[in-house]
Design a protein around this motif. Sequence first.
Motif, short mmCIF file in Angstrom:
data_model
loop_
_atom_site.label_atom_id
_atom_site.label_comp_id
_atom_site.label_asym_id
_atom_site.label_seq_id
_atom_site.Cartn_x
_atom_site.Cartn_y
_atom_site.Cartn_z
N GLN A 429 18.23 56.74 57.45
CA GLN A 429 16.89 55.98 58.01
C GLN A 429 17.25 55.87 59.54
OE1 GLN A 429 13.84 56.00 55.41
NE2 GLN A 429 14.07 54.88 57.32
N LYS A 430 18.41 55.47 59.90
CA LYS A 430 18.60 55.04 61.33
C LYS A 430 18.84 56.37 62.26
CE LYS A 430 22.57 53.20 61.90
NZ LYS A 430 23.51 53.84 63.15
N GLU A 431 19.68 57.34 61.76
CA GLU A 431 20.04 58.42 62.48
C GLU A 431 19.06 59.64 62.39
OE1 GLU A 431 22.06 58.19 64.90
OE2 GLU A 431 22.96 56.21 64.15
N TRP A 432 18.53 59.46 61.39
CA TRP A 432 17.63 60.96 61.13
C TRP A 432 16.14 60.47 61.18
CZ3 TRP A 432 19.73 65.79 60.20
CH2 TRP A 432 21.10 65.80 60.01
N VAL A 433 15.81 59.60 60.13
CA VAL A 433 14.25 59.59 60.19
C VAL A 433 13.61 58.74 61.31
CG1 VAL A 433 12.47 58.25 58.52
CG2 VAL A 433 14.50 59.26 57.49
N MET A 434 14.30 57.57 61.59
CA MET A 434 13.81 56.72 62.76
C MET A 434 13.93 57.33 64.02
SD MET A 434 12.09 54.79 61.14
CE MET A 434 11.48 53.88 62.61
N ALA A 435 15.19 58.03 64.29
CA ALA A 435 15.72 58.94 65.46
C ALA A 435 14.83 60.16 66.07
CB ALA A 435 17.08 58.91 65.42
N GLY A 436 14.06 60.46 65.03
CA GLY A 436 13.12 61.35 65.46
C GLY A 436 13.58 62.87 65.02
N TYR A 437 14.54 62.89 63.78
CA TYR A 437 14.75 64.25 63.36
C TYR A 437 13.35 65.06 62.92
CZ TYR A 437 16.74 68.23 60.77
OH TYR A 437 17.04 69.48 60.38
N GLN A 438 13.40 66.37 63.18
CA GLN A 438 11.90 67.13 62.96
C GLN A 438 12.04 67.47 61.47
OE1 GLN A 438 10.41 69.08 66.69
NE2 GLN A 438 12.55 68.85 67.10
N PHE A 439 11.78 66.74 60.50
CA PHE A 439 11.92 67.17 59.11
C PHE A 439 10.75 68.15 58.69
CE2 PHE A 439 14.57 63.42 58.43
CZ PHE A 439 15.53 63.88 57.39
N LEU A 440 9.66 67.90 59.27
CA LEU A 440 8.49 68.71 59.30
C LEU A 440 8.71 70.00 59.65
CD1 LEU A 440 5.47 68.91 58.26
CD2 LEU A 440 4.81 68.58 60.70
N ASP A 441 9.43 70.36 60.69
CA ASP A 441 9.48 71.54 61.20
C ASP A 441 10.78 72.22 60.79
OD1 ASP A 441 7.18 71.33 62.88
OD2 ASP A 441 8.32 70.78 64.75
N ARG A 442 11.88 71.58 60.82
CA ARG A 442 13.25 71.99 60.32
C ARG A 442 13.09 72.45 59.01
NH1 ARG A 442 12.99 72.88 65.08
NH2 ARG A 442 14.24 71.85 66.42
N CYS A 443 12.41 71.57 57.86
CA CYS A 443 12.51 71.84 56.47
C CYS A 443 11.35 72.81 56.41
CB CYS A 443 12.21 70.84 55.74
SG CYS A 443 13.49 69.53 55.68
N ASN A 444 10.47 73.21 57.29
CA ASN A 444 9.58 74.22 57.17
C ASN A 444 8.40 73.91 56.20
OD1 ASN A 444 8.39 76.54 58.18
ND2 ASN A 444 9.79 77.83 56.97
N HIS A 445 8.07 72.80 56.05
CA HIS A 445 6.80 72.40 55.11
C HIS A 445 5.73 73.17 55.57
CE1 HIS A 445 9.57 69.23 53.51
NE2 HIS A 445 9.40 68.45 54.45
N LEU A 446 5.39 73.56 56.60
CA LEU A 446 4.22 74.24 56.85
C LEU A 446 4.45 75.57 57.08
CD1 LEU A 446 2.45 71.60 59.16
CD2 LEU A 446 2.16 71.99 56.66
N LYS A 447 5.80 76.27 56.83
CA LYS A 447 5.91 77.60 56.84
C LYS A 447 5.86 78.14 58.27
CE LYS A 447 6.53 77.97 52.39
NZ LYS A 447 6.17 76.46 52.10
N ARG A 448 6.33 77.44 59.26
CA ARG A 448 6.36 77.79 60.51
C ARG A 448 8.12 78.30 60.59
NH1 ARG A 448 3.29 72.78 62.92
NH2 ARG A 448 1.10 73.40 62.25
N SER A 449 8.40 79.53 60.35
CA SER A 449 9.77 79.75 60.15
C SER A 449 10.59 79.90 61.48
CB SER A 449 9.79 81.17 59.27
OG SER A 449 9.06 82.10 59.98
#
Length: 769
Positions: A429-449
Motif C-alpha cells: 500500500q505504502k510503496e506501490w499503491v499510494m506512491a503512484g505505481y502505474q498499475f493500470l498501465d503496467r498491468c495493461n488493463h486497457l491493452k496499451r501494450s
Amino acid sequence: MNRCVLINYFMLTLFCSTKEQARSELIQTLNISMELQCSLKKVYAGEIVVNEVNFVRKCIATDTSQYDLWGKLLCTNFKISFITDDPMPLQKFHYKNLLLGEHDVPLTCIEQIVTVNDTKRKQKVLGPNQKLKFNPTELIIYCKDFRIVRFRFDEAGPESAKKVCLAIAHYSQPTDLQLLFAFEYVGEIYHNPAKKVNGIDPGGGASGQQTPLFETYSDWDREIKRTGASEWRVCSVNEGYMISTCLPEYFVVPSSLADQDLKLYSYSFIGRRMPLWSWNHPNGSALVRMANIKDVLQQRRIDQRICNAITRSHPLRSDVYKSDLDKCLPNIQEIQAAHNKLKQLCVDDPFDETEEKWLSSLENTRWLEYIRAFLKHSAELVYMMECKHVSVVLQEEEGRDLSCLAASLIQVMLDPYFRTIVGFQSLIQKEWVMAGYQFLDRCNHLKRSDKESPLFLMFLDCVWQLLEQYPAAFEFSEVYLTILYDSARISLFGTFLFNCPHQRVKESTEFAISKNIQLGDEKGLRFPCVWDWSLQFTSRDRLLFHNPLYVGKSTPSVHNGALRTFKRSKKNYSSTLRGVPPALKNGIIGDQEFLPRRNSLILKLKPEFFHSAEGQSHSMEQYFRDWFAKPVDLHGVILPHLSGTQIKLWKLCYFRWVPEAQINHGGSITAFHRASLLADEVDMLNRSLRQYKSNSSLQGHCSELDQSRMYFRANGLNDTSGTPDFLSSSFPFSPVGNLCRWSILGTPLSKFLSGAKIWLSTETLANED
C-alpha cells in the motif's frame, strides 16, 4: 417446471415407503438443484451476461478428447465462464475462489484471443470492434497468468460461436477506464447496498488485523512512530492533490523542510514528485525516494537543500548516499522483454528439448539475471544503511517504477514487520499503491501494450527468492504470493486498478456524477480492497496463506493464570544455513569452492559505487562475509544468496498450468503438508499445556483445541496420516479442468512474444498449412 416437479414426485412415491418420505426427498432434490443453478448462474452486482453459446467443448488434453468437457460458454462484462454439468475427471481437490468459478477467466487476465477455422485453415487475432469473416471452429484464449484455455464449437451454432468470440474480444479490451467492471459493480452497490458481496469497505487483512492503507494522516504518523523517525513529519501540503496528482495527499518529509519550501521546490521535479520518505532504520538512517530534478539551473541548489534536510534528520548528521536506479538497474522495457521470453519458454512445450538446452534458454531470457540484479543492488543499499549509517536516496526519472521495487526489497530485508502478512500488505500500500505505481498501465488493463511491464511480478518473485532461502523468517507462504499476483488481474479491486490515488478519485467522481450517485463527503467511490480476502476465499482456504515454518517474534505463555510473553533465543529457532560446511548448504556443492563468483554479493564493486572505492568495497565485502558467517537472526536483517543455483525459477507461479510439470505427491507442497501437521501438533501441545497450567475447564480446553492456523491439521497428538492423494507440486492450483496444453509455436502469441508487431491485428493472419 411444475410438470418436472410432478414427475419427480410420482417417481419418488414408487421408491419411498411413505408420502412424507417422498415429499422430504423431493424437497432435498429441489434444494440441491436450486443450489446448483445458483452456482452456475452466479453473477454479481453490475454484472450482465452479454453473450452465450451452447454445446461448447472445453479441451482438456491435446492428445485425446476423452477428458473434454461439454457445456455453455458465457461472456459477461466481468469474466468468461464455462458452465458444465460434466463431472471433473480425476478431480479429488476443489480449490474455490468465491468470485471466480473453476472455469472462469477474468477479462483483465486475458492477453490475446485467437479464433481458428479448421476448414479454411485460418486464424485471426481478435481486437475490439472487429469483424470476423469466418465462422470459428475453435477459440484459444491466452491468459496473462501463463494459462491457455481452448474451446471447440463443432456442435455449436456457427453464428452464436462467432458472436460470443466477438463479445469476448470487445469486453476484454475496453477503451476507457470507466468501462472496467469495478465501476459497474460499485455503481450498483451504491444504488442497491443490499447486493454487496461481503461489503465494500477497505481493510481487513488475512490475519484479521487491519491493513493500513496510508490514505490518512494518522496512518503515516503511526508509521513514523513505529520506525522511530523523530526528525520527520507528515506533510499535508498535497491535500486535494493541489501540488502533484501522482503523489498521495499525505506523505513524510524532513521536519526542517517547511511547506512553503516544498511548494516552491516541487516545480523543479519531474511530475512534481518531491522527495518521499519510505522508512527509518533504528540507527537513524532514512530511506527516501525522489524523482529527477528537471530544472537544470536550479538542480544543484535544490539537490543540496534536500540532502541537507535529510542529513539534519539523522541523529549523527551522517551523509546522504544517492543511488541512480536508472543507471544501475534494468529499465522497464528490458524487464518486459525478459518477461515475454520467459512466457514463451514456459507456455510453449518446455520439456520436449534436452534439459541443458532448456536451462540455456531460461538463462537467455535474462529474467533470473534481473531478479539477481535487484536483490544484489538492494542488499548493497542495506549495507549502506545498516553498516555505514547513512541515509539512502533512491533516484529515478519519475520515481514511480524501479524505486517501488528497490525500496520495498530493502525494507523486506531490514524490517521483520514487513515479513508478516499485514506488514507486507501495508508495504505494498505504502510503496506501490499510494506512491503512484502505474498499475493500470503496467498491468495493461486497457491493452496499451507499449506501457506494459511486470515490475510487480518481479517484486513478488524477488520476495519468493528470499522466502525460499529463509522460510522461517516469513509469515506468508508462496501460495499467498501467487494469489496476490493473480488478484492484480481481477478488475473488481480498486487496489491494483489505477495509476495513482488521484486517478481513482477523479475517474470515480466523474462516474458517480454520470450515474447520479451522491458521494457526500467521500473523495470518490470506495472500491473493494484486495486485502479483504474474505471476498475471494473462505476462512479455511485463507489458512493456505500462512507459512507453517514461520517463527514469530514471541509466544504467549500462561503462568499461574497470568498471560506472559517470552522471546525465544536465537539459538533455539535459528534455521541458518550459515556456519555449516559449504558442501552441506542446501544439499548442494558450496558456491565459494565450485561456483562462479561473478553473481556473488561478496565481489569487488565498480570504483564509482563509493567515493573511496578500494576502502569502501573492502568494507562491504567484509560486512557480507561476516554476516554470512554468523547465525541468522530471523527478526533482524536478511540478505540474499545470489550465486549459481540459489536464484531459482518460481515454478508454482509459472508452471502451475503445465501438466508435464506436475509432480504427484511431490514438490514443495509435501514439505508444506508435513510442516503444517507438525506445527499444528506442536500448537496443540502448547495449548494443552497452557490449559493445564491455568486450570481451565475441560469445555474451554476442547474449544481452544478446535482452533488451528494450519490448512493441514493434525488429527491428534499421535497422528500418522499419510500425504493426501490430491496433492501435487502445483497445489492448490491446476484443477484438471485447467490443464489444457497447446503449443504456441506458429501462433499469433508466439509471433507477438518474438517481437512481431501484430498485436490486435485487424487483418486475418496468413493461412496456416
